[in-house]
Enzyme design. Sequence first.
Site, mmCIF file in Angstrom:
data_model
loop_
_atom_site.group_PDB
_atom_site.id
_atom_site.type_symbol
_atom_site.label_atom_id
_atom_site.label_comp_id
_atom_site.label_asym_id
_atom_site.label_seq_id
_atom_site.Cartn_x
_atom_site.Cartn_y
_atom_site.Cartn_z
ATOM 1 C CG HIS A 183 -1.761 0.935 1.282
ATOM 2 N ND1 HIS A 183 -1.596 2.334 1.833
ATOM 3 C CD2 HIS A 183 -3.349 0.934 1.215
ATOM 4 C CE1 HIS A 183 -2.846 2.977 1.858
ATOM 5 N NE2 HIS A 183 -3.936 2.123 1.404
ATOM 6 C CG ASP B 238 0.722 -2.747 6.008
ATOM 7 O OD1 ASP B 238 -0.188 -3.147 6.772
ATOM 8 O OD2 ASP B 238 0.401 -2.040 4.972
ATOM 9 C CD GLN C 118 -6.722 -4.767 3.756
ATOM 10 O OE1 GLN C 118 -7.704 -5.574 3.786
ATOM 11 N NE2 GLN C 118 -6.874 -3.371 3.514
ATOM 12 C CE LYS D 157 -7.042 -0.427 6.057
ATOM 13 N NZ LYS D 157 -7.985 -0.007 4.982
ATOM 14 C CB CYS E 15 -3.942 3.356 -1.366
ATOM 15 S SG CYS E 15 -5.157 4.727 -1.336
HETATM 16 N N1 PLP Z 1 -1.925 -0.970 4.476
HETATM 17 C C1 PLP Z 1 -2.799 -1.885 3.717
HETATM 18 C C2 PLP Z 1 -2.364 -3.132 3.314
HETATM 19 C C3 PLP Z 1 -3.851 -1.050 3.585
HETATM 20 O O1 PLP Z 1 -4.853 -1.877 3.046
HETATM 21 C C4 PLP Z 1 -3.976 0.346 4.035
HETATM 22 C C5 PLP Z 1 -5.417 0.767 3.834
HETATM 23 O O2 PLP Z 1 -6.340 0.289 3.215
HETATM 24 C C6 PLP Z 1 -3.364 0.697 4.859
HETATM 25 C C7 PLP Z 1 -1.929 0.174 4.931
HETATM 26 C C8 PLP Z 1 -3.562 2.208 5.369
HETATM 27 O O3 PLP Z 1 -4.367 2.075 6.289
HETATM 28 P P1 PLP Z 1 -4.657 3.341 7.083
HETATM 29 O O4 PLP Z 1 -5.386 4.403 6.050
HETATM 30 O O5 PLP Z 1 -5.873 2.772 8.010
HETATM 31 O O6 PLP Z 1 -3.710 3.885 7.682
#
Ligand code: PLP
Length: 461
Positions: A177, A254, A257, A280, A418
């Site tokens: 992301h 990270d 997900q 999430k 994103c």
């Molecule tokens: N990392 C992953 C894999 C994501 O899917 C997302 C959001 O969709 C993020 C990071 C960013 O999360 P946040 O916007 O809650 O900080």
Amino acid sequence: MTTPDMSWGAHAPGMAPMPGWQVPGLQAPGVQAPGMTPPSVPRQPTAGSAATRSGAFTPEAARQDIPVLQRPVNGRPVVWLDNGATTQKPRQVIETLAAYYATANSNIHRGAHTLAREATEMYEGGRAAVAGFLGAPSPDTIVFTRGTTEAVNLVAQSWGRANLGPGDEILVSTLEHHSNIVPWQMIAKERRARVVPIPLLPDGSIDQDAYADLLSFRTQLVAISHASNVLGTVPPVKEMTALAHRYNAKVLVDGAQAVAHFPVDVQDLDSDFYVFSGHKLYAPTGIGAMYGKPEVLAAMPPWQGGGNMIDQVEFGRVTYAPVPHCFEAGTGHISGVVGLKAAIDWLTSFGREAVAAYETALLGHAQQALAAVPGLTVLGSAAEKIAVLTFTLAGQDPMTVARRLDQDGIAVRAGHHCAQPSLRHYGLEAATRASLALYNTAEEVDQLAAALTQMQAQAAV
Ligand code: PLP
């Protein structure tokens, strides 16, 4: 209507508890989650434990707890297939938030009064719950953040600024992301280090041979997703971490997900950093967490200055609070932490393994159902993947597909998600994504497939 149960009867003087409230996330001071003082890590409920619901997991049981799933959209019951963007909230979380504000609201740490003490205990109880949820060794390894994005920025700005120098490399997988790419680009530019992408294979898995070749003693950090938000890929994070550690590189995972979909044990993974977002995970927006290994956190400088993170302030000198408080400047998202604990309690009450097994079966069903839609191509077919189905429909613009599905009450996301490098791996700028969660059913998946099939039939005439 259920019997009012405020759990600790702490409604404000003169204020009647709201009818029908049950507040599983709020507990009486004195009957706190194990280990409030001194903090320790409560074990996650496992199958058969008292905190686990009896009987096999069913999505219907989960659905009953989610009020928004009762609402119609465009005259049809909403079909929420946008869980990768955010999950819907169980009433246990909603009611816990309302009860917190109605009965316990206070700033934390500062006050000597009762409400401040109670709010502090709840906040620290939330930290212990997150530690238990992630298999962390101690609550002190958990730092609250606004979410995944802020957690990655914290690591980049604190650890990165202190440890990166000219010529150093940060290996970042191509399926990340943007929130696990851009903070590294920013700090790399500042420190004259380099961000090096780890390529993908055609099925959307990380090219492990290329990864092994890219690792070197220049590698200071490897940033990898525990589950891709576009391709669903679940990389072999434990093995990749062990390899990185041979070069003394740190590994940031990270988990945005991942955490809602399968059990995570940061000690087993040997992660140096593990980050996730509450929203999430059936929790409120604006709250998330970062796990860091104790010895790594201990060597990191604070990244934001302000209240709550200090020990002593003089104009000539400042000393900081111990870890993790030195990383939490300002008033934290106290109700968010309380809501996050309620969400963790709700999810774990179903049994993590049972939820994961159900979602894997639902993914199999969805893959079959979508394979029958004319002209539909799903991106990403790695052997290990979560129930994320990003697809293209021949002759159809992804945004138009999402809008047409919305007319049937089906919520999916369209765009670059994103994660532009992931999509460009397939030569695409946009795609449509259905991302499933524990409360989704095979019937909902069939509705999606039927609506897409109809769309293609209409386009053909
Ligand atoms: N990392 C992953 C894999 C994501 O899917 C997302 C959001 O969709 C993020 C990071 C960013 O999360 P946040 O916007 O809650 O900080």
